[in-house]
Design an enzyme around this catalytic site. Sequence first.
Site, PDB file in Angstrom:
ATOM      1  CB  ILE A 203      -0.898   0.059   1.254  1.00 16.34           C
ATOM      2  CG1 ILE A 203      -1.607  -1.275   1.508  1.00 16.34           C
ATOM      3  CG2 ILE A 203      -1.926   1.182   1.139  1.00 16.34           C
ATOM      4  CD1 ILE A 203      -2.186  -1.388   2.910  1.00 16.34           C
ATOM      5  CG  HIS A 204       2.910   2.957  -3.162  1.00 18.13           C
ATOM      6  ND1 HIS A 204       2.527   1.844  -3.870  1.00 18.13           N
ATOM      7  CD2 HIS A 204       3.141   3.929  -4.086  1.00 18.13           C
ATOM      8  CE1 HIS A 204       2.541   2.111  -5.159  1.00 18.13           C
ATOM      9  NE2 HIS A 204       2.907   3.368  -5.322  1.00 18.13           N
TER      10      HIS A 204
END
Length: 357
Positions: A203-204
């Site tokens: 997740i970024h």
Amino acid sequence: MIKVVTILGARPQFIKAGSVSREFGAHENIQEVIIHTGQHYDANMSDIFFDEMKIPKPDYFLGIGGNSHGAMTGQMIEKIEAVLLTEQPDWVLVYGDTNSTLAGAIAASKLHIKVAHIEAGLRSFNMNMPEEVNRILTDRISSILFCPTQTAINNLQSEGVDKWQTQVSLSGDVMQDGAIFYKELAEKPIDLEINGEFVLSTIHRAENTDSTTRLTAIVESLNVIAESTPIVLPLHPRTKAKLEALPIKLSPAVKVIAPVGYLNMVWLIDNCKLVMTDSGGLQKEAFFFAKPCITLRDETEWVELIDHNFNILVGADKKAIIAAYNEHVFSSDFNVDLYGNGLASSNIINALIKYEK
């Protein structure tokens, strides 16, 4: 002798370029000069990085990064132009959609140097993404567009590419070349203790990390899925800080580890059961290693993965994420050729040589 200046600004671009650079090295009549703009400072990009990844070290480091999009791009154009005036190349080669990509293309076009764009024609159709603007502008001023997929060519045709002064080539995807090459060099992360199957998640993307609602829904979904299958989550410090600010916390069954290098990531992809990500590149890498992918975004540039049912878009909807994991039946036939089967770099070099004749 054909002289090519390659413009790179981030570690993922170096990994992609490594495949093409290795192919350049097999041709005595091609000289490559590499410029690293410094757009994304990465402490992991030491000499060891280049040695382990078998990537040529940059000939120039411009040290530009950390500013606004406008300031960064403007400084890059100025400094790249100075190098191009010194080197006098036949081609400038750019990758993808970063500010470095656009700056290299602009600097070259102003000096009437031919531009080759690798990963041309990709579209998310979300003009709020700076990357989308960079892609479109770079494509428009390139002399040859190397498209990874037929979908990318279709995008260009819908924009009127036939009326541009450019050539379009279906090259395949250099990321698949790299995946094949690096699979033999993959290494398990040293801080990872896990036995049996696991889900790999990343997740970024700002649309998820900067939205409390979206990030909360993703965390809740990961916690539910982790009840049945452990999840390995390499976590960037920025995302970690966002997660720590949430009222809800990750389950202990979600194994958070520090950010990993590419060879560690290849091991994780190759050994996981399934990928859950908001990354663009990781969606394709899941396919390269025959793994289904749940994409935590509302759109993707890699629509062929959706069309062939290797990938499913779920956004940040908790019910959709859990249902995709528990109920969706992904295609298991990964033999279909979507990205060139590892021949993209060779196709690119052959096209450049043919263009010069």
